[in-house]
Scaffold this motif. Sequence first.
Motif, PDB file in Angstrom:
ATOM      1  N   VAL A  29      11.234  77.156  70.902  1.00  0.00           N
ATOM      2  CA  VAL A  29      10.024  78.415  70.400  1.00  0.00           C
ATOM      3  C   VAL A  29       8.928  78.216  70.613  1.00  0.00           C
ATOM      4  O   VAL A  29       7.974  77.330  70.214  1.00  0.00           O
ATOM      5  N   GLY A  30       8.313  79.423  71.146  1.00  0.00           N
ATOM      6  CA  GLY A  30       7.274  78.969  71.900  1.00  0.00           C
ATOM      7  C   GLY A  30       6.588  78.378  72.556  1.00  0.00           C
ATOM      8  O   GLY A  30       5.624  77.862  72.097  1.00  0.00           O
ATOM      9  N   GLY A  31       7.231  77.783  73.283  1.00  0.00           N
ATOM     10  CA  GLY A  31       6.571  76.713  74.336  1.00  0.00           C
ATOM     11  C   GLY A  31       7.516  74.875  74.089  1.00  0.00           C
ATOM     12  O   GLY A  31       7.244  74.341  74.154  1.00  0.00           O
ATOM     13  N   ALA A  32       7.635  75.312  72.290  1.00  0.00           N
ATOM     14  CA  ALA A  32       7.503  74.196  71.032  1.00  0.00           C
ATOM     15  C   ALA A  32       8.646  73.316  71.736  1.00  0.00           C
ATOM     16  O   ALA A  32       9.835  74.280  72.427  1.00  0.00           O
ATOM     17  N   PRO A  33       8.971  72.094  71.711  1.00  0.00           N
ATOM     18  CA  PRO A  33      10.197  71.561  72.271  1.00  0.00           C
ATOM     19  C   PRO A  33      11.567  71.569  71.558  1.00  0.00           C
ATOM     20  O   PRO A  33      11.215  72.061  70.395  1.00  0.00           O
ATOM     21  N   PRO A  34      12.985  71.174  72.136  1.00  0.00           N
ATOM     22  CA  PRO A  34      14.311  71.781  70.861  1.00  0.00           C
ATOM     23  C   PRO A  34      13.864  71.013  69.573  1.00  0.00           C
ATOM     24  O   PRO A  34      13.209  69.769  69.723  1.00  0.00           O
ATOM     25  N   ARG A  35      14.984  71.051  68.841  1.00  0.00           N
ATOM     26  CA  ARG A  35      14.520  70.156  67.159  1.00  0.00           C
ATOM     27  C   ARG A  35      14.713  69.664  67.625  1.00  0.00           C
ATOM     28  O   ARG A  35      15.977  68.834  68.233  1.00  0.00           O
ATOM     29  N   SER A  36      14.547  67.890  66.608  1.00  0.00           N
ATOM     30  CA  SER A  36      15.407  67.147  66.651  1.00  0.00           C
ATOM     31  C   SER A  36      15.643  66.866  64.401  1.00  0.00           C
ATOM     32  O   SER A  36      14.351  67.510  63.980  1.00  0.00           O
ATOM     33  N   LEU A  37      15.931  66.248  64.010  1.00  0.00           N
ATOM     34  CA  LEU A  37      16.419  65.614  62.975  1.00  0.00           C
ATOM     35  C   LEU A  37      15.626  63.960  63.133  1.00  0.00           C
ATOM     36  O   LEU A  37      17.240  63.288  63.544  1.00  0.00           O
ATOM     37  N   THR A  38      15.676  63.466  62.298  1.00  0.00           N
ATOM     38  CA  THR A  38      15.115  61.720  62.500  1.00  0.00           C
ATOM     39  C   THR A  38      14.893  61.837  60.965  1.00  0.00           C
ATOM     40  O   THR A  38      13.612  62.145  59.929  1.00  0.00           O
ATOM     41  N   LEU A  39      15.623  60.978  60.053  1.00  0.00           N
ATOM     42  CA  LEU A  39      15.892  60.540  58.670  1.00  0.00           C
ATOM     43  C   LEU A  39      15.450  58.509  59.157  1.00  0.00           C
ATOM     44  O   LEU A  39      15.897  58.065  59.620  1.00  0.00           O
ATOM     45  N   GLY A  40      14.321  58.346  57.817  1.00  0.00           N
ATOM     46  CA  GLY A  40      14.321  56.967  58.146  1.00  0.00           C
ATOM     47  C   GLY A  40      13.983  56.565  56.328  1.00  0.00           C
ATOM     48  O   GLY A  40      14.200  56.971  55.308  1.00  0.00           O
ATOM     49  N   SER A  41      13.330  55.746  56.205  1.00  0.00           N
ATOM     50  CA  SER A  41      13.012  54.997  55.018  1.00  0.00           C
ATOM     51  C   SER A  41      12.160  55.985  53.874  1.00  0.00           C
ATOM     52  O   SER A  41      11.735  55.543  52.884  1.00  0.00           O
ATOM     53  N   ASP A  42      11.389  56.451  54.457  1.00  0.00           N
ATOM     54  CA  ASP A  42       9.767  57.248  53.700  1.00  0.00           C
ATOM     55  C   ASP A  42      10.293  59.072  53.467  1.00  0.00           C
ATOM     56  O   ASP A  42      10.864  60.083  54.340  1.00  0.00           O
ATOM     57  N   MET A  43      10.610  59.285  51.798  1.00  0.00           N
ATOM     58  CA  MET A  43      11.662  60.317  51.315  1.00  0.00           C
ATOM     59  C   MET A  43      11.195  61.240  52.330  1.00  0.00           C
ATOM     60  O   MET A  43      11.251  62.229  51.809  1.00  0.00           O
ATOM     61  N   VAL A  44       9.735  61.112  51.718  1.00  0.00           N
ATOM     62  CA  VAL A  44       8.563  62.341  51.904  1.00  0.00           C
ATOM     63  C   VAL A  44       9.092  62.509  53.510  1.00  0.00           C
ATOM     64  O   VAL A  44       8.318  64.326  53.677  1.00  0.00           O
ATOM     65  N   LEU A  45       8.119  62.244  54.979  1.00  0.00           N
ATOM     66  CA  LEU A  45       8.721  62.256  55.585  1.00  0.00           C
ATOM     67  C   LEU A  45      10.219  62.916  56.375  1.00  0.00           C
ATOM     68  O   LEU A  45      10.264  64.537  56.943  1.00  0.00           O
ATOM     69  N   ASN A  46      11.255  62.070  55.408  1.00  0.00           N
ATOM     70  CA  ASN A  46      12.353  63.224  55.625  1.00  0.00           C
ATOM     71  C   ASN A  46      12.411  64.246  54.639  1.00  0.00           C
ATOM     72  O   ASN A  46      13.460  65.185  55.082  1.00  0.00           O
TER      73      ASN A  46
END
Length: 552
Positions: free
Chosen positions: A129-146
């Motif tokens: 959307v608006g020239g942005a790349p397609p979305r993706s979901l990244t999950l890791g150990s950092d709950m804030v980033l999750n």
Amino acid sequence: TFACPIFSMTGAVWTRQGSRVIQSIQNASSRRSHTALKSEYDVLVIGGGRNAAYLQKGGLQTAVLERRHVLGGAAVTEELFPGFHFSRCSYLLSLFRPHIYEDLELKKHGLKIYRRNPHAFSPMLEDGVGGAPPRSLTLGSDMVLNRKEIGKFSQKDAMVGHFRAAQPLLDAPPVDIIGLTSGSLRTRITAAKTLMPLVKCGLKLGKNIPDFYEIVTAPIMKILNQWFESEPLKATLATDAVIGAMTSPYNPGSGYVLLHHVMGELEKEKGSWGYVEGGMGGVSNAIASSARSHGASIFTEKDVQEILVGPDGVAKGVVLKDGSEIHSKLVLSNATPYVTFKKLTPQASLSPEFIKAIDQFDYTSPSMVLWMYKRTSTHKHKNTNKHTHSLSLIHYGGFSFDRPMLEMTIPSVLDPTLAPPGAHVVSFFTQFTPYYLEGKEWTDQDKEAYADLVFDWVEQYAPGFKSSVVGRDILTPPDLERIFGLTGGNIFHGSMSLDQLYLARPLPCLSNYRTPIKGLYLCGSGCHPGGGVMGSPGWNAALAVMADMKRS
């Protein structure tokens, strides 16, 4: 940059033979540095024995007999092409029990782990959307980033902790029902001690027992629909509910498969997964080193043809394929129940009813494993500009040749010992694939076509991927059976369905690791608590052996 070099196994006969020559020389050198195979031991372990150190420490002279030229069963590293080292079957570590890790001093014996963080990267095929790349979901150990990642799809979703209260059940044999319901008062008192893990599990759960029961028995999609809103998150989590299982996330019992995959830990980090330096053979080599340090003997290229059973119905040792006999007081089999009782045990020693029950144990496998190596590439991944080591492409269905479910890992991103500079090794764990293709066996052409399909899907997410492939190794369920002894190609030594767990694994009469043949024990993943590189079946079997030795 999405970096991942790869390879096509046409013409791989030379590389496999060359690898075998190299590894045979290494193993021969290793064997020369240890004692020769004797004609008698206290205990013989058929297949890689994670319990050998415990048995040896318990005062039993123990020998491990490995069929292949490389030690470790399905947890092996093989050099399929000079300079490229592949965890050819099992490819990640998490479930290995912490107390075994510490007891065997595996760090001291060379085990080094690279934690996988982020844990999962799930890209989406969509227009940005608006020239942005397609979305993706990244999950890791950092709950804030999750939470930030999840927020891209839904602000309502919250991370819910997984229940790990079942862990006390992993480190002990199942409840001794026969002992509790029959025998002398002393026998019943001893059997009552086997209830303690259940009591501990219940105390840990407390008021959450109904929730735990629902998770274990329900279709995982029922649970995930209660917890979450976003489809990418639910799809990512549901993947662990079907890995290695011929089931759908909409089928009852898939919740337990998810629980089984998230109950592990690495170096005190709950739920963490990691890569072993040098590949999964590093785990097996560290365990073997520990066992040898206690005096156990370990031998490769010792293919057991038959378990010796005396006229009194007691196990007496084994006969190797070369005809030599090795005698022992006890025999432990790390092979699948099917191999143990249908191929190795004399059929006259078993009742027809028992053999029929063994035939009913389900080994259906949905999985194919592809390993490849590739040149380093600089093509841009459509969904990210990060250098990732784990990627999931998730589609669910029946036997899937149009849109397979793929888990792709690139361990050499973290472990430089696996590939030469400028290259990588890559693995694909794929589902759902049958043992037979419409009633016929897989051909080389079928395997190549399936691998091409997998690469075509990756190419949609990471253009340029296919051009970096140098070669590949394709393992169908029959290949997994032939090479690693996994009946039906099932990576868990038998399906992890509700009817094949705990007291019923592999059969109610075999759940305590003892068999109808006195002196013969099961110790592989076909026993409680099931599959995965966890060590628990071997630990629990060793407990059963030592308990029997005390009583005798």
